[in-house]
Design an enzyme around this catalytic site. Structure first.
Site, mmCIF file in Angstrom:
data_model
loop_
_atom_site.group_PDB
_atom_site.id
_atom_site.type_symbol
_atom_site.label_atom_id
_atom_site.label_comp_id
_atom_site.label_asym_id
_atom_site.label_seq_id
_atom_site.Cartn_x
_atom_site.Cartn_y
_atom_site.Cartn_z
ATOM 1 N N ASN A 104 0.837 -1.216 0.000
ATOM 2 C CA ASN A 104 0.000 0.000 0.000
ATOM 3 C C ASN A 104 0.865 1.257 0.000
ATOM 4 O OD1 ASN A 104 -3.060 -0.390 0.136
ATOM 5 N ND2 ASN A 104 -2.289 -1.997 1.511
ATOM 6 N N MET A 124 1.063 -2.167 12.752
ATOM 7 C CA MET A 124 0.453 -3.098 13.706
ATOM 8 C C MET A 124 0.512 -2.528 15.122
ATOM 9 S SD MET A 124 -0.340 -5.315 11.525
ATOM 10 C CE MET A 124 -0.814 -6.777 12.416
ATOM 11 N N ARG A 125 -0.040 -1.349 15.293
ATOM 12 C CA ARG A 125 0.096 -0.677 16.580
ATOM 13 C C ARG A 125 -1.014 0.363 16.720
ATOM 14 N NH1 ARG A 125 4.594 -1.045 19.740
ATOM 15 N NH2 ARG A 125 5.569 -2.349 18.167
ATOM 16 N N ASN A 183 -6.359 5.333 7.474
ATOM 17 C CA ASN A 183 -5.937 3.930 7.540
ATOM 18 C C ASN A 183 -6.685 3.138 6.483
ATOM 19 O OD1 ASN A 183 -4.695 1.569 8.670
ATOM 20 N ND2 ASN A 183 -6.622 1.063 9.683
ATOM 21 N N HIS A 204 -8.126 -0.764 5.825
ATOM 22 C CA HIS A 204 -8.401 -2.017 6.542
ATOM 23 C C HIS A 204 -9.045 -3.016 5.576
ATOM 24 C CE1 HIS A 204 -9.200 -4.604 9.938
ATOM 25 N NE2 HIS A 204 -10.403 -4.811 9.433
HETATM 26 C C1 GRF Z 1 -3.204 -4.597 4.131
HETATM 27 O O1 GRF Z 1 -4.034 -5.711 3.985
HETATM 28 C C2 GRF Z 1 -3.968 -3.500 4.832
HETATM 29 O O2 GRF Z 1 -5.323 -3.495 4.547
HETATM 30 C C3 GRF Z 1 -3.754 -3.837 6.287
HETATM 31 O O3 GRF Z 1 -2.438 -4.325 6.356
HETATM 32 C C4 GRF Z 1 -2.057 -4.854 5.097
HETATM 33 C C5 GRF Z 1 -0.813 -4.149 4.678
HETATM 34 O O4 GRF Z 1 -0.285 -4.679 3.482
HETATM 35 N N1 GRF Z 1 -3.988 -2.694 7.128
HETATM 36 P P1 GRF Z 1 0.926 -3.966 2.776
HETATM 37 O O5 GRF Z 1 2.070 -3.962 3.775
HETATM 38 O O6 GRF Z 1 0.492 -2.602 2.396
HETATM 39 O O7 GRF Z 1 1.252 -4.815 1.578
#
Ligand code: GRF
Length: 207
Positions: free
Chosen positions: A13, A88-89, A105, A107
């Site tokens: 992303n 992750m926080r 964000n 999700h």
């Molecule tokens: C994605 O699935 C996003 O929706 C979630 O964490 C993942 C991150 O993937 N929050 P990446 O590191 O962007 O490939």
């Protein structure tokens, strides 16, 4: 408008945001809470400033001292929008106050269904026929802030968490840059739980 992406993992992303037209927005900083996160190398390859910053001793929240240091590092670089991309926080009050209404964000579910970890596996085990992804503003809760944009993905016979995640990820890479472009263009207005897209008749949903 300078954007910082905060991420803990692989960074697809982050790269989608970096390589998309964000209007007046521009990704200029990547910060990770994990020293070995692949996203750090991705950012370096792209020539973006990439920082590992210590998040403190706990696994899922920042320590108050660490949070101050993150806010200082980010704000001192003139960052006006923070995009979480697999961080992750949980955010605490310090950063939420400093960047109120300016943290987004992505999700991998249609919120408010399946917040938290392993959203795609949660969707599969619940037996839903449609899931997807959501871009939302961040508040103090778990994936609970006002929703900007969503995209639906059908669950197919024989899907595994991996196949479903791959199809959802494609949609993430499309709606996240689009939502960020709208924010940077000043076209998103938060009204309580609702986010209005100015100049659009739609309700912030794409198929
Ligand atoms: C994605 O699935 C996003 O929706 C979630 O964490 C993942 C991150 O993937 N929050 P990446 O590191 O962007 O490939």
């Amino acid at each position: 408008m300078k954007i910082a992406v905060l991420a803990s993992g692989r960074g697809s992303n982050f790269e989608a945001l970096y390589s998309s037209d964000l209007g007046p927005g521009e990704v200029s900083l990547l910060v990770s809470d994990r020293r070995d996160a692949p996203v750090l190398q991705r950012a370096e390859k792209l020539g973006i400033e990439a920082l590992f910053l210590d998040p403190g001793p706990k696994r899922t929240v920042f320590s108050p001292e660490a949070e101050d240091a993150w806010v200082e590092a980010i704000s001192s670089r003139g960052i006006q929008l923070i995009c979480l991309a697999g961080l992750m926080r949980m955010m605490r009050a310090g950063i939420l106050q400093a960047y109120r209404g300016r943290i987004l964000n992505i999700h991998p579910s249609l919120l408010p269904a399946f917040p938290g970890l392993h959203a795609q596996a949660q969707a599969l085990s619940h037996g839903v026929k449609v899931t997807g992804c959501t871009v939302h503003y961040v508040d103090a809760g778990m994936d609970s802030g006002p929703i900007v944009m969503q995209s639906a993905v059908p669950v197919l016979e024989g899907d595994t968490a991996e196949t479903l995640s791959d199809r959802i990820l494609e949609k993430e890479h499309s709606i996240y840059p689009e939502a960020v472009r709208l924010h940077c263009g000043g076209l998103l207005k938060i009204e309580g739980r609702n986010v209005r897209i100015l100049g659009a008749d739609g309700a912030g949903s794409r198929g």
